[in-house]
Design a protein around this motif. Sequence first.
Motif, PDB file in Angstrom:
ATOM      1  N   LEU A 182       0.823  -1.329   0.011  1.00  0.00           N
ATOM      2  CA  LEU A 182      -0.049   0.091   0.008  1.00  0.00           C
ATOM      3  C   LEU A 182       0.838   1.391  -0.041  1.00  0.00           C
ATOM      4  CD1 LEU A 182      -3.104  -0.813   2.523  1.00  0.00           C
ATOM      5  CD2 LEU A 182      -2.959  -0.902   0.022  1.00  0.00           C
ATOM      6  N   ILE A 183       2.018   1.207   0.702  1.00  0.00           N
ATOM      7  CA  ILE A 183       2.710   2.279   0.918  1.00  0.00           C
ATOM      8  C   ILE A 183       3.473   2.578  -0.626  1.00  0.00           C
ATOM      9  CG2 ILE A 183       4.994   3.365   1.652  1.00  0.00           C
ATOM     10  CD1 ILE A 183       4.569   1.565   4.363  1.00  0.00           C
ATOM     11  N   PHE A 184       4.114   1.665  -1.207  1.00  0.00           N
ATOM     12  CA  PHE A 184       4.666   1.994  -2.467  1.00  0.00           C
ATOM     13  C   PHE A 184       3.443   2.101  -3.743  1.00  0.00           C
ATOM     14  CE2 PHE A 184       5.551  -2.658  -2.678  1.00  0.00           C
ATOM     15  CZ  PHE A 184       4.852  -2.964  -3.791  1.00  0.00           C
ATOM     16  N   ARG A 185       2.459   1.635  -3.489  1.00  0.00           N
ATOM     17  CA  ARG A 185       1.165   1.814  -4.376  1.00  0.00           C
ATOM     18  C   ARG A 185       0.854   3.181  -4.398  1.00  0.00           C
ATOM     19  NH1 ARG A 185       0.424  -0.163  -8.938  1.00  0.00           N
ATOM     20  NH2 ARG A 185      -0.312   1.776  -9.535  1.00  0.00           N
ATOM     21  N   THR A 186       0.583   3.662  -3.234  1.00  0.00           N
ATOM     22  CA  THR A 186       0.415   5.267  -3.071  1.00  0.00           C
ATOM     23  C   THR A 186       1.243   6.195  -3.669  1.00  0.00           C
ATOM     24  OG1 THR A 186      -0.308   4.585  -0.721  1.00  0.00           O
ATOM     25  CG2 THR A 186      -0.272   6.862  -1.237  1.00  0.00           C
ATOM     26  N   GLU A 187       2.550   5.956  -3.292  1.00  0.00           N
ATOM     27  CA  GLU A 187       3.533   6.685  -4.306  1.00  0.00           C
ATOM     28  C   GLU A 187       3.344   6.697  -5.614  1.00  0.00           C
ATOM     29  OE1 GLU A 187       6.125   8.594  -3.332  1.00  0.00           O
ATOM     30  OE2 GLU A 187       6.333   8.925  -5.453  1.00  0.00           O
TER      31      GLU A 187
ATOM     32  N   ILE B 196     -19.185  -9.942   2.152  1.00  0.00           N
ATOM     33  CA  ILE B 196     -18.814  -8.737   1.951  1.00  0.00           C
ATOM     34  C   ILE B 196     -17.277  -8.913   1.415  1.00  0.00           C
ATOM     35  CG2 ILE B 196     -18.154  -6.724   2.763  1.00  0.00           C
ATOM     36  CD1 ILE B 196     -20.581  -6.946   4.752  1.00  0.00           C
ATOM     37  N   HIS B 197     -16.580  -9.785   2.044  1.00  0.00           N
ATOM     38  CA  HIS B 197     -15.139  -9.831   1.897  1.00  0.00           C
ATOM     39  C   HIS B 197     -14.799 -10.222   0.591  1.00  0.00           C
ATOM     40  CE1 HIS B 197     -11.499 -12.782   2.659  1.00  0.00           C
ATOM     41  NE2 HIS B 197     -11.053 -11.755   1.998  1.00  0.00           N
ATOM     42  N   PHE B 198     -15.712 -11.366   0.104  1.00  0.00           N
ATOM     43  CA  PHE B 198     -15.618 -11.973  -1.376  1.00  0.00           C
ATOM     44  C   PHE B 198     -16.099 -10.612  -2.432  1.00  0.00           C
ATOM     45  CE2 PHE B 198     -17.203 -13.705  -4.901  1.00  0.00           C
ATOM     46  CZ  PHE B 198     -16.180 -14.711  -5.516  1.00  0.00           C
ATOM     47  N   TRP B 199     -17.199 -10.097  -2.174  1.00  0.00           N
ATOM     48  CA  TRP B 199     -17.693  -9.431  -3.207  1.00  0.00           C
ATOM     49  C   TRP B 199     -16.920  -7.779  -3.217  1.00  0.00           C
ATOM     50  CZ3 TRP B 199     -19.707 -11.483  -7.174  1.00  0.00           C
ATOM     51  CH2 TRP B 199     -20.258 -12.734  -6.921  1.00  0.00           C
ATOM     52  N   LEU B 200     -15.999  -7.769  -2.253  1.00  0.00           N
ATOM     53  CA  LEU B 200     -15.560  -6.319  -2.315  1.00  0.00           C
ATOM     54  C   LEU B 200     -14.084  -6.772  -3.074  1.00  0.00           C
ATOM     55  CD1 LEU B 200     -15.418  -3.502  -1.552  1.00  0.00           C
ATOM     56  CD2 LEU B 200     -14.708  -4.160   0.841  1.00  0.00           C
ATOM     57  N   MET B 201     -13.415  -7.848  -2.488  1.00  0.00           N
ATOM     58  CA  MET B 201     -12.064  -8.389  -3.063  1.00  0.00           C
ATOM     59  C   MET B 201     -12.054  -8.506  -4.440  1.00  0.00           C
ATOM     60  SD  MET B 201      -9.462 -10.913  -1.146  1.00  0.00           S
ATOM     61  CE  MET B 201      -9.213 -12.298  -2.248  1.00  0.00           C
ATOM     62  N   THR B 202     -13.069  -9.394  -4.848  1.00  0.00           N
ATOM     63  CA  THR B 202     -12.844 -10.100  -6.284  1.00  0.00           C
ATOM     64  C   THR B 202     -12.997  -8.978  -7.514  1.00  0.00           C
ATOM     65  OG1 THR B 202     -13.880 -12.088  -5.301  1.00  0.00           O
ATOM     66  CG2 THR B 202     -13.568 -11.990  -7.791  1.00  0.00           C
TER      67      THR B 202
ATOM     68  N   LEU C 106      -3.810   5.708 -10.549  1.00  0.00           N
ATOM     69  CA  LEU C 106      -4.842   6.252  -9.413  1.00  0.00           C
ATOM     70  C   LEU C 106      -5.893   5.168  -9.245  1.00  0.00           C
ATOM     71  CD1 LEU C 106      -5.557   8.562  -7.344  1.00  0.00           C
ATOM     72  CD2 LEU C 106      -6.806   9.495  -9.177  1.00  0.00           C
ATOM     73  N   ALA C 107      -6.529   4.787 -10.205  1.00  0.00           N
ATOM     74  CA  ALA C 107      -7.498   3.785  -9.900  1.00  0.00           C
ATOM     75  C   ALA C 107      -6.928   2.496  -9.481  1.00  0.00           C
ATOM     76  CB  ALA C 107      -8.193   3.470 -11.321  1.00  0.00           C
ATOM     77  N   LEU C 108      -5.763   2.200  -9.997  1.00  0.00           N
ATOM     78  CA  LEU C 108      -5.115   0.902  -9.563  1.00  0.00           C
ATOM     79  C   LEU C 108      -4.710   0.994  -7.905  1.00  0.00           C
ATOM     80  CD1 LEU C 108      -2.771  -0.056 -12.217  1.00  0.00           C
ATOM     81  CD2 LEU C 108      -4.944  -0.879 -11.901  1.00  0.00           C
ATOM     82  N   THR C 109      -4.444   2.148  -7.475  1.00  0.00           N
ATOM     83  CA  THR C 109      -4.279   2.458  -6.097  1.00  0.00           C
ATOM     84  C   THR C 109      -5.575   2.260  -5.302  1.00  0.00           C
ATOM     85  OG1 THR C 109      -2.311   3.663  -6.696  1.00  0.00           O
ATOM     86  CG2 THR C 109      -3.035   3.918  -4.282  1.00  0.00           C
ATOM     87  N   VAL C 110      -6.437   2.889  -5.935  1.00  0.00           N
ATOM     88  CA  VAL C 110      -7.856   2.860  -5.222  1.00  0.00           C
ATOM     89  C   VAL C 110      -8.262   1.489  -5.040  1.00  0.00           C
ATOM     90  CG1 VAL C 110     -10.361   3.327  -5.130  1.00  0.00           C
ATOM     91  CG2 VAL C 110      -8.591   5.216  -5.800  1.00  0.00           C
ATOM     92  N   SER C 111      -8.030   0.377  -6.082  1.00  0.00           N
ATOM     93  CA  SER C 111      -8.417  -0.901  -5.978  1.00  0.00           C
ATOM     94  C   SER C 111      -7.632  -1.640  -5.043  1.00  0.00           C
ATOM     95  CB  SER C 111      -8.445  -1.456  -7.489  1.00  0.00           C
ATOM     96  OG  SER C 111      -7.277  -1.489  -8.042  1.00  0.00           O
ATOM     97  N   ALA C 112      -6.383  -1.144  -4.838  1.00  0.00           N
ATOM     98  CA  ALA C 112      -5.515  -1.948  -3.711  1.00  0.00           C
ATOM     99  C   ALA C 112      -6.126  -1.875  -2.484  1.00  0.00           C
ATOM    100  CB  ALA C 112      -3.879  -1.457  -3.934  1.00  0.00           C
ATOM    101  N   PHE C 113      -6.663  -0.294  -2.302  1.00  0.00           N
ATOM    102  CA  PHE C 113      -6.990  -0.091  -0.897  1.00  0.00           C
ATOM    103  C   PHE C 113      -8.120  -0.712  -0.871  1.00  0.00           C
ATOM    104  CE2 PHE C 113      -3.691   3.263  -0.961  1.00  0.00           C
ATOM    105  CZ  PHE C 113      -3.332   3.235   0.946  1.00  0.00           C
ATOM    106  N   LEU C 114      -9.242  -0.950  -1.641  1.00  0.00           N
ATOM    107  CA  LEU C 114     -10.373  -1.767  -1.406  1.00  0.00           C
ATOM    108  C   LEU C 114      -9.874  -3.042  -1.131  1.00  0.00           C
ATOM    109  CD1 LEU C 114     -12.559  -0.369  -4.426  1.00  0.00           C
ATOM    110  CD2 LEU C 114     -12.891   0.232  -2.027  1.00  0.00           C
ATOM    111  N   ILE C 115      -9.115  -3.895  -1.737  1.00  0.00           N
ATOM    112  CA  ILE C 115      -8.542  -4.980  -1.172  1.00  0.00           C
ATOM    113  C   ILE C 115      -8.162  -4.952   0.225  1.00  0.00           C
ATOM    114  CG2 ILE C 115      -6.909  -7.005  -1.750  1.00  0.00           C
ATOM    115  CD1 ILE C 115      -6.824  -6.174  -4.780  1.00  0.00           C
ATOM    116  N   ALA C 116      -7.417  -4.091   0.622  1.00  0.00           N
ATOM    117  CA  ALA C 116      -7.084  -3.981   1.637  1.00  0.00           C
ATOM    118  C   ALA C 116      -8.252  -4.010   2.756  1.00  0.00           C
ATOM    119  CB  ALA C 116      -6.146  -2.924   2.137  1.00  0.00           C
TER     120      ALA C 116
END
Lengths: 261, 686
Positions: free
Chosen positions: B179-184, B559-565, B601-611
Motif C-alpha cells: 500500500l505504501i509504494f502503491r500510494t507513491e 462482503i469480503h468476497f464481493w469487495l475483493m474479487t 490512481l485507479a489501481l491504487t484505489v482498488s489496492a486499498f479496496l482489497i486491503a
Amino acid sequence: MAHSQDKHSALGQGVTIFIYLAILTLLEYFVAVSFNATSLLVVMAVSKAALVMYYYMHIYKLGADDGADPHSYAYKTGTNRFGLWLFLLSDGFVFAGLLATRINLLGFTRPHQLSQILGLGVTAVLLISSFFMNRGETAMKYGDRKGFMLNTAITFLLGLGFFIGVIFVEWRLAAAEGLTASFGNPADGPMGAVFYIMTGMHAFHVLTGLIFLYVVWNNARKGVYTAEKHWGVEAAAVYWHFVDLVWIFFYPALYLIGTAV
Amino acid sequence: MKNMNPFWRGMLALLVFSLAGYGVGLGLDVLVDGKVNFSGPVPGVFALFFGFTAFFLGVFGYRGITRGLVWQVVGTLIGGLFVALIRLVMGLPAFGDFFFTEPSWVFGGLTGVLSFIVGVGVVDDWIKWARGLDTPEHHEEHYSDWRKYFGVSVDHKVIGVQYTVTALLLIAVGGLFALIFRTELAASKLQFLTDQTQLFGQNGPQLFNTLMSLHGMIMIVSILLGISGIINYVVPLLLGAQDMAFPRLNAFSYWIAVPAAVLLLSSLFLGGFDTGWTGYPPLSARAPVGMQMFFLGVFVAGWSSVLSALNVLVTVVRMRSVGMTAMKMPIFVWASVATSLIALTATQFIGLSFQLVMFQRLFGMGFFDAAKGGNPILFQHLFWFYSHPAVYVFVLPGLGVISELLPVFVRKPLFGYRWVAMSSLGIALVGFLVWAHHMFTSGMNEYLRVPFMYSTLLVAVPTGVKFFSWVATIWKGRISTPTPMLFALGAIVVFLLGGLTGPPNATVSTDLHLHDTYFIVGHFHDTIFGGFVFPFFAALYYWFPKATGRRMNETLGKIHFWLMTPSFLFLTLGMMYVGLIGMRRRIVDYDPALLIDGWHLALTVSAFLIAISVLVFFYNFFYSIKNGEKAEGNLWHSRSPEWQVPSPMPVHNYDRPFEVVGEPYDYGLNDAGYVKFIESAGGKHG
C-alpha cells in the motif's frame, strides 16, 4: 552357530566391497594421470556411488516390510529411515548445485595448485573410514557393543584426519601455491572460489558427521543400543557414508577431471 | 497491569520497549559515530528487536516465543560482538555504518537464529536424545487455552494454527508495504518518497526499492507458511493419523520460520536493498547490509519449507489409514505430495545461490563477478531452478483445495479423480524443466530459448486437466454458494486469467516486449491469488469450524468476497494494460507522457479496496474465534473423515481408527460412505 556365520559373512561383504572401492579409486587416479578420459571417470564414480549406496547405506531397506503394527520399533525405524533418505536427497541437491557451479565456471579445467598425492591420501582416509563404519554398524547389528565402539572410534579418528588433511593441510598448501578465494592472481579466475566452497561445504558435513559419531559412540557406551534397537547407529552410519558418497564425486571433480591450468 | 487484557498489555510493552530500543540504538550510534541521527538505521533495528520481543512479553510472559526472541536478540549481539572483537585483533575496523560491520551482522544473525531455536525450547528433546535420555512420545500440553499457541507444541493442529496465523500476520505486513509504494505510484513524479526523505539510512526512492523488494519476499514466505498451515492441520486428519510422522521436526520447521521473519524485517532497517526479491548479482553484491539479512532470512525460511515438506511426504507414505490406497487418497493429499516433492529438493538451489552471493560479499569469492572470471548468469540459473518451481509449490495446494471443496458444494463426484491426482504430479515434474523462461532477455545462450519456451507451454496440459475436471464437476451439479464455495469459484476465474496471460510471457517473441513490465506483475498476481490467496481464504472459511467449533460470519464473508474479487480483477487487468503501454516494473516513477496517471490512481484505489476487504476478513476471523455461531457437526455435509467427528477436533484426533470403504468424492450416489470407524479396536491410539 548360524548367528556368528551371518555376522562373518556380513563383515566379509564389507571387506569385498571395500576392495572393489579401493581398486576403482586407484584406477581413477591412474586413468586421470595417464590420459584425459572424463567419461570413464564419471562411469567409475557412478559405479562407486552405487556400491556405497547399496552395500554400505543399504538403500534396499527402504522397500523392506516393516510389519503391520505402526507402533512397533521396526515400523517406526522404517519411517525414520524414509525421512533420513529424503533429507539426504534434499542435501544432495546442495552438492548437485555445487557441481553444476563447478562445471559452469571451470568446464574442463581444474586447479593445478593441488597436490595429487594429498588428494589421493585424504580420499583413501575417508574411504577407509567408511569401511570401519560399516564394520561398526554390522557389529551393533549383532549386539557386539565393544566391536561397535572400537570401529566407530577408528572411524571418528580417520574422519578427523580427513578434516584436518583438507582444512589445515590442503587449504594451506593450495593457498601457498597461489590458489586463493579472492585476492590472488585474477588470472586464476574463479578456481579458488570453487575449490574452497566445494571442499568447505563438504568439510562442514564431515564435521556434523563427526558430532553424530561421537553422540552414538557415547550413547553406546551408556548402553542405549541393542541388536534390535539401534536406529541412532544406523542413522549416523548412513549419514557418514553419505559424506563419503559426496566425496566420491567431488574428488574427481576437483582433482582428476580436465586439464590442470 | 495483571488484570489488563493480554493483547493491550502486549501493545503497551511494544510501545515502551520500542522507545527504549530506539534510545539504546541512538546511544550506540553516538558512541560509534559521535553524532545523533534520529532517522538512522541503528535506532530503527533496535526498536524493532526490542518492541517485537516486548509485545510477546506483555502478552505471554517470559516463556515460549518471548524467551526465543530474547535469546535471539542476545545471541545476535554476542555473535556480532565476537566478530567485532576478532576484527579488532586483526586490526580491522570493529564497527561500521550500521553499528556492526557486515560480517558481524551476518554472523550475529546466524547465532541469533540458533539462539532463538534453543531459547524457545524446540530442540530440548533432541538434546536429551543425544545425551542418551528417553522422552515420552506425547507431551502433555502446558496450556489448554490460547496460550498453547505461543509456546512449543508438537500437536500438528496447534502447529497448523501457528503457521496460519503467522502467515496472516506476514500477509498484513507485506500488504502494508504494498500500500505504501502503491500510494507513491498513484501519480507520476515523486510524491512522498522523495530524494529529501531520509529514513533508516535510505532516501525515498531507495525506501521504495526496499519496500518493493520486501513485499515480494515477505509474501512468498507468508505463502509458504500458509500452505504449511493448511497442510499441517488437514493432511493428518484426512489420513486418519494421530499426528505428523515427526512431530518434533514439525515444531522445529515452524519455529525456525519465526527468527527468519525477524531477519527479513531487519533488512528494512539495515540500509535496505534494491534488487527486488530476486537478488540478482552484480547489484546484490553491492547493496547495503540489508541484502545479507535478506539472504540469511530466506535461507533459514527455506529450511522451514524443506523440513516441513519432508515431514509431509513421510506422513503420507507411512501413516495412512487401513484401506487408503493411493487412488483413494483425498485429492488435497495428492496436491500436498506434489508440492512437497518440489519444496524438498529445489529449495536447496535458492539457498545455495543466496549463500554463494553471501560468500562473494564476505570473502570476495568471485562466483558471479565477471571481473574475477565468474558468471552472473549462473546465479539466475541456480535461482530460477527453485524459484520457478516455487510458484507450483504455492499454487498446487490451493488447486487441491479447489478440487477438494467443489464436490462438497455441488454434491457431485469429482470428475476424473485419477487425472486430477496425476496432473498435480505432472505439473510438479514439468515445473523442473522450465526455469530459463525467466531468462530470455538475460543474455544466456540463445539455443536454450526455444526448448524452454516449449517446456513452459507444456505446463498448460496438466493445468488444463484440472480446469476440465472443475468445469465437468460443476456441470449440472446442485450448486450452493456459502463463502468457501464463493472463494473456490473466484479462485477458478482468477487462476484462469493468470493461466491465459502466461503463454504470452513464455513465448520468446512476445516476452521480449513484455519482460520486466507491469504485464508480468499483473500476470503473476493473478496466478498467485487464483492459486493461493483465494483457495487459502476458501480453506480458512471451510475448516475454521473444524478448528474452533464455530463458524465465521457469512455476511461478512460475502462482503469480503464481493469487495475483493472485482477490485482485484480490476487491479491486475489494469496492471497488464499499463504494462502493455510501457510501464516498467520495480521503479518509483514513470513518464507522464505515457498518459497512465489516471490508471495508476485507479489501481491504487482498488489496492486499498482489497486491503479493506482483508480487514473485514481479519475482523471476522478474530471475532468469530470466540463469538461466532456454534458449528459442531458436519456443517458442510462432507464425506471427508474429519467432518464425521464433532468440532473442534479432539486433542488426539480420532478416538477410534477408521477404515476406507468407499471413494472419497461419491457425492449424490447411494453408497456406504468414504470411511467407516472401527468400533471394536482396543485403545485410544489405534
